[in-house]
Design an enzyme around this catalytic site. Structure first.
Site, PDB file in Angstrom:
ATOM      1  N   GLU A 186       0.822  -1.212   0.000  1.00 44.82           N
ATOM      2  CA  GLU A 186       0.000   0.000   0.000  1.00 44.82           C
ATOM      3  C   GLU A 186       0.851   1.255   0.000  1.00 44.82           C
ATOM      4  OE1 GLU A 186      -4.367  -0.947   1.879  1.00 44.82           O
ATOM      5  OE2 GLU A 186      -3.113   0.597   2.770  1.00 44.82           O
TER       6      GLU A 186
ATOM      7  N   ARG B 299      -5.663  31.443 -19.394  1.00 45.88           N
ATOM      8  CA  ARG B 299      -6.420  32.399 -18.594  1.00 45.88           C
ATOM      9  C   ARG B 299      -5.757  33.777 -18.645  1.00 45.88           C
ATOM     10  NH1 ARG B 299     -11.127  34.009 -16.019  1.00 45.88           N
ATOM     11  NH2 ARG B 299     -10.700  34.880 -13.948  1.00 45.88           N
TER      12      ARG B 299
ATOM     13  N   GLN C  47       5.394  35.672 -12.444  1.00 43.34           N
ATOM     14  CA  GLN C  47       6.398  34.789 -11.866  1.00 43.34           C
ATOM     15  C   GLN C  47       5.852  34.008 -10.673  1.00 43.34           C
ATOM     16  OE1 GLN C  47      10.129  36.205  -9.730  1.00 43.34           O
ATOM     17  NE2 GLN C  47      10.990  35.683 -11.737  1.00 43.34           N
TER      18      GLN C  47
END
Length: 377
Positions: free
Chosen positions: A240, A266, A277
């Site tokens: 797991e 966008r 930045q």
């Protein structure tokens, strides 16, 4: 160590990625235990990736298994479904494969590997989360059977499980050496499965409380030997904490792809978000976390395949992958802003599904303890 993928590993990745994307398009609120989503996962081989071929599985090593799981995590945004299937594989099927006798393997493993039966791991109790030595569920032997009594909680897959792997105390005087693992059928008299929990994360992995009241389990259903339960559980955790968490590598990869696309298209203040930045550097950090987690995780799987792993290796991979998954989802949420919380994206669900990674399969703090112990502290 060879950092390239074999032709087989790449083919497995491509096949699972395509299938996972089809699975990810579903709209069902919960996984169907027989048809639909579970059948789709079984057809992809997810229910038996690491199970040897002789017992009905794909027979993949740890590295190839993790590669397939990463593809599933990238293609399917439903981490609840993937967690449900992978907990079934790594915490139920694999312990029987690795520790059960041939009779038990022959009876139980093929239908688990095929996804025809669903498994659940029942170890957690209200008073025994990280402390498995505090288990109160008991199994008292009476000739050719044991009588199980006690309550398990947060049992993933319990509402849909056909088989429960139950850890119970058979000899309290021996502490963790007195815990035994049992394979218990759902319809065993004395086994009561509670209603599914309401939970905000991994919602398509149903979980419930399971109560045992003088539940009769034959001695032939002991997995491994009496008193070997703690070792069996830890053995399942190595699967797991490594291979299952490859699903979060896939999730991070997908979130980075979506975030790069969003930041590039966008427009704000007359220029793309990516021209800022603060935005581009945040995405760079997302990529750095993914690649360092990927290196740690696959190195651990490589060591598993060579039987050279240590608890330190596994804890490092689990901790870094879990924390990276959460932070990456947080960063994506920040960059998508309000749209992260709309149904037009899967960003908010990714964050909810990443948070439990800090808890299941051993909390992040437990992993830090294991790392400290591995360093001799």
């Amino acid at each position: 160590m060879d950092f390239s993928w074999t032709d087989q590993q790449q083919a497995v990745y491509d096949r699972v990625l395509a299938g996972a994307r089809a699975l990810g398009a579903h709209t069902a609120p919960v996984p169907d235990p027989v048809r639909g989503l579970w059948r789709g996962c079984a057809e992809l081989g997810l229910t038996g990736l690491s199970v040897p071929e002789e017992w009905g599985g794909r027979g993949y090593d740890a590295v190839t298994t993790a590669r397939a799981v990463e593809a599933a995590g990238r293609g399917c945004p439903d981490m609840g479904l993937l967690f449900s299937v992978l907990a079934h594989l790594f915490a139920t099927a694999m312990p029987i494969v690795e520790h059960g006798d041939d009779t038990l393997r022959k009876e139980l493993v093929p239908p688990l590997a095929a996804g025809a039966r669903i498994g659940a791991n029942a170890i957690t109790e209200e008073a025994a989360g990280s402390d498995v030595t505090a288990l109160r569920t008991t199994a008292e032997r009476h000739g050719d059977h044991y009588a199980l009594n006690g309550t398990k909680t947060f049992v993933s897959n319990a509402p849909i499980a056909d088989l429960l792997l139950v850890y119970a105390v058979t000899d309290p005087a021996f502490g963790f050496l007195g815990v035994t693992c049992f394979a218990v059928d759902r319809d065993t008299p004395g086994v009561t499965i509670g209603a599914p929990f309401d939970k905000p994360a991994l919602t398509t992995c149903p979980a419930a409380t399971v109560t045992f009241t003088d539940a009769v389990v034959p001695t032939t259903r002991v997995v491994g030997r009496p008193g070997q339960g703690a070792a069996i559980f830890q053995s399942s955790m190595r699967w797991e904490r490594s291979c299952l968490f490859a699903a979060y590598l896939g999730q991070m990869d997908r979130l980075i792809d979506e975030t790069v696309q969003h930041a590039s298209t966008r427009q704000q203040f007359g220029r793309p978000l990516a021209a800022n930045q603060a935005v581009s550097h945040r995405i760079a950090e997302m990529k750095l976390r993914l690649e360092t987690a990927r290196l740690l995780l696959y190195r651990t799987c490589w060591l598993l395949d060579r039987d050279e792993h240590t608890p330190l290796d596994i804890a490092l991979a689990k901790l870094h992958t879990a924390e990276s998954a959460v932070q990456t989802a947080l960063d994506a949420t920040q960059l998508f802003a309000g749209s992260a919380h709309s149904t037009r994206t899967d960003i908010e669900r990714a964050l909810r599904d990443a948070l439990p990674a800090r808890t299941f399969s051993g909390t992040s703090d437990i992993q830090r303890e294991l790392i400290a112990k591995g360093l001799g502290l």
